[in-house]
Scaffold this active site. Structure first.
Site, PDB file in Angstrom:
ATOM      1  N   ILE A  92      -6.157  51.355  60.395  1.00  0.00           N
ATOM      2  CA  ILE A  92      -5.805  52.344  59.388  1.00  0.00           C
ATOM      3  C   ILE A  92      -4.570  53.128  59.815  1.00  0.00           C
ATOM      4  O   ILE A  92      -4.456  53.516  60.974  1.00  0.00           O
ATOM      5  CB  ILE A  92      -6.965  53.348  59.192  1.00  0.00           C
ATOM      6  CG1 ILE A  92      -8.246  52.606  58.826  1.00  0.00           C
ATOM      7  CG2 ILE A  92      -6.619  54.380  58.112  1.00  0.00           C
ATOM      8  CD1 ILE A  92      -9.485  53.441  58.982  1.00  0.00           C
ATOM      9  N   CYS A  93      -3.666  53.355  58.865  1.00  0.00           N
ATOM     10  CA  CYS A  93      -2.532  54.227  59.148  1.00  0.00           C
ATOM     11  C   CYS A  93      -2.773  55.547  58.417  1.00  0.00           C
ATOM     12  O   CYS A  93      -2.603  55.645  57.211  1.00  0.00           O
ATOM     13  CB  CYS A  93      -1.233  53.581  58.658  1.00  0.00           C
ATOM     14  SG  CYS A  93       0.199  54.633  58.887  1.00  0.00           S
ATOM     15  N   LEU A  94      -3.237  56.536  59.171  1.00  0.00           N
ATOM     16  CA  LEU A  94      -3.489  57.844  58.558  1.00  0.00           C
ATOM     17  C   LEU A  94      -3.148  58.917  59.596  1.00  0.00           C
ATOM     18  O   LEU A  94      -3.615  58.848  60.735  1.00  0.00           O
ATOM     19  CB  LEU A  94      -4.965  57.941  58.138  1.00  0.00           C
ATOM     20  CG  LEU A  94      -5.388  59.247  57.443  1.00  0.00           C
ATOM     21  CD1 LEU A  94      -4.629  59.449  56.148  1.00  0.00           C
ATOM     22  CD2 LEU A  94      -6.893  59.244  57.175  1.00  0.00           C
TER      23      LEU A  94
ATOM     24  N   ARG B   3       2.890  62.121  51.690  1.00  0.00           N
ATOM     25  CA  ARG B   3       1.477  61.862  51.907  1.00  0.00           C
ATOM     26  C   ARG B   3       0.931  62.742  53.032  1.00  0.00           C
ATOM     27  O   ARG B   3      -0.169  63.259  52.958  1.00  0.00           O
ATOM     28  CB  ARG B   3       1.274  60.402  52.254  1.00  0.00           C
ATOM     29  CG  ARG B   3       0.011  60.240  53.073  1.00  0.00           C
ATOM     30  CD  ARG B   3      -0.641  58.951  52.906  1.00  0.00           C
ATOM     31  NE  ARG B   3      -1.265  58.592  54.146  1.00  0.00           N
ATOM     32  CZ  ARG B   3      -0.620  57.994  55.124  1.00  0.00           C
ATOM     33  NH1 ARG B   3       0.641  57.655  54.976  1.00  0.00           N
ATOM     34  NH2 ARG B   3      -1.236  57.703  56.225  1.00  0.00           N
TER      35      ARG B   3
END
Lengths: 199, 371
Positions: A92-94, B3
């Site tokens: 995941i890219c967060l 974002r």
């Protein structure tokens, strides 16, 4: 001390998440994968009005000894078609799982943030470049593909018989199910391009 | 970028809801009323959102968030200088100890002794008074123990009940047993009183010690006004020992010309040439002020031998410093090896004859004044 705090915090978070509203609404779930509170299994429901709607996505959560000073390591177990999640590894890219982690965040926060990520993808900061370019160049195709993946891997309701048929044709050529679907998805379901890619 | 912003905001909104556990007391309590008020009491203010436990040594940040001091330190040592709640930059001067909250927590915890539900705090089994020695840190484990240990607890109850019966057979009538309760009550209040007094004594002792140190410091500055009064006690014995050993000499205590001035002392011995003469010299000593003083020392030295009965008989001598004499230069050793004064100050038998010795004590007064 750090080990102690990680475990005691997870214990508390665990109790808390079990009582939270999201659990009541079946929107997120959290369960232990081992006895010492370091491996957990998370589950999030696909947010409504997205291609992931009515899907159920499993997550693998590893809590480091230095938790909560370092973020938990989280990845998708359920295969998913999303610009910020690797379609192959589930990585995941967060930002909050990396540099923007804060010690006041919890596993519940993380699960809710991932749910938010499903609702608001960020193709300009992609984990999976192929998915991201499809998202930007051919959004309709992206939505159909994501719905299809949700149907196949996450018990989603939308069936795409033509997609299933194309996967079946590649499988008939000896390609395994996932590789076939991934190749077709990468090539906007053009079976010739997908075939060239594989062979 | 976009974002990051939005994800951050959603997370923070969640995080602040999140820091309030819905119910941290477990299900072992049968007093919902009190549990509820504790819950209210522990909301936000008393919960560290890093360890999710009671704040321990709470600190308050500039942006208005409380954490345990150790939790926030640990967070900051991970090279993260931002607030875990709202990502404000935090320097060390933006973090203050929050002793108000610390006191509040102590007060609340006192009124909920059974609520010590946090890591490293042991909760005892409710049958502990009946010598069940089960202890745990988790309310859940206690719950389990209460369920599984029923048989054990009934046994404990039974044996305790039997013991009570024996006591009832004691030939004590009701009024006496009331007296007994009264006696125990008094005893425990006496114990409380003793404890309180003991604490008070410790505080007072500490106070006294601090005062003693202050007085000592004051006394030492008192000696810093350029006058040295040297009472040479045991004079006869000292003279004898100097006669027996020609290298024997006696030094006075130290004195200063002023609070920040030259440090000096005096010395007596017997003259090497004429053994019946007493020599008296003043020596400069290496002092903490030497670095800012002017060298060589320039001033007047007045040496007096005090006649305690008749001031008119006292003997006074005055000398001026001379810059060429090494004794007035800045001392290189603890005590300057050169002194200034009189090699033949007075004949010892003369001193005694003229009545300077009172109670075997000779008084020499030295005044050093800077010119």
């Amino acid at each position: 001390m750090a080990v102690n705090m990680a475990v005691s915090r997870i214990k508390r978070e665990f109790k808390e998440v079990l009582k939270s509203d999201e659990i009541a609404q079946c929107s997120i779930k959290l369960e232990l994968a081992n006895d010492n509170f370091t491996e957990l299994r998370g589950e999030i429901a696909g947010p409504p009005d997205t291609p992931y709607e009515k899907g159920t996505f499993l997550l693998e959560i590893h809590v480091p000894e230095t938790y909560p000073f370092n973020p938990p390591k989280v990845k998708f177990i359920t295969k998913i078609w999303h610009p910020n999640i690797s379609s192959v590894t589930g990585a995941i890219c967060l930002d909050i799982l990396k540099d923007n982690w804060a010690a006041a965040m919890t596993l519940r926060t993380v699960l809710l943030s991932l749910q938010a990520l499903l609702a608001a993808a960020e193709p300009d900061d992609p984990q999976d470049a192929v998915v991201a370019s499809q998202f930007k160049d051919n959004y309709e195709m992206f939505c159909k593909t994501a719905k299809h993946w949700t149907n196949v891997y996450a018990k989603g309701p939308h069936k795409f018989p033509d997609f299933d048929a194309k996967v079946q044709r590649l499988r008939d050529m000896g390609v395994n199910d996932f590789d076939a679907r991934a190749a077709l998805s990468r090539h906007n379901w053009d079976i010739n391009l997908a075939t060239n890619d594989i062979f | 970028m976009n974002r990051e912003m939005s994800a951050d905001e959603s997370v923070q909104a969640e995080a602040s809801n999140n820091s309030i556990p819905k119910n941290k007391t477990g299900s072992t309590l049968n007093e919902p009323q009190r549990t509820k008020s504790l819950e209210e009491a522990t909301q936000e203010n008393y919960m560290c959102s890093i360890c999710l436990s009671w704040l321990e040594d709470p600190v308050l940040t500039k942006c208005g968030h409380r954490f345990c001091s150790s939790c926030l330190n640990e967070w900051r040592t991970k090279k993260n200088s931002k607030c875990p709640m709202d990502s404000h930059d935090l320097n060390i001067e933006d973090i203050f100890p929050d002793n108000y909250t610390k006191r509040q927590i102590t007060e609340i915890r006192k009124s909920f002794p059974e609520e010590l539900n946090r890591p490293n705090v042991m909760i005892e089994c409710r049958f502990s008074t009946l010598s069940c020695d089960f202890k745990t840190t988790s309310a859940g484990e206690l719950d389990l123990h209460m369920k599984e240990g029923t048989k054990e607890h009934i046994d404990l109850l039974l044996s305790s009940y039997l013991r009570t019966q024996y006591q009832a057979w004691d030939p004590l009538d009701k009024s006496q047993s009331n007296d007994k309760e009264e006696f125990f009550r008094q005893q425990s209040s006496t114990r409380d009183l003793i404890n309180a007094m003991f604490e008070r004594i410790v505080i007072l002792e500490q106070h006294t010690r601090e005062q003693a140190i202050k007085i000592e410091a004051l006394q030492s500055t008192e000696k810093r006004h350029g006058t040295l009064v040297w009472k040479i006690e045991d004079f006869k014995r000292k003279v004898e020992s100097m006669q027996n050993n020609s290298n024997m000499m006696f030094y006075s205590t130290d004195a200063y010309t002023s609070p920040d001035g030259y440090k000096f002392c005096a010395r007596i011995n017997l003259s090497h040439k004429m053994r019946d003469y007493l020599s008296l010299h003043v020596h400069l000593r290496k002092g903490e002020n030497d670095y800012h003083l002017s060298w060589p020392f320039i001033g007047r030295i007045k040496i007096s031998m005090i006649h305690t009965k008749n001031a008119a008989l006292s003997q006074h001598d005055c000398i001026m410093s001379k810059p060429e004499i090494l004794a007035f230069h800045r001392p290189n050793e603890e005590i300057s090896c050169r002194g200034f004064g009189f090699t033949e100050y007075a004949i010892i038998s003369d001193i005694i004859k003229r009545g300077f010795i009172e109670n075997d004590c000779l008084v020499i007064k030295i005044q050093m004044n800077i010119v």
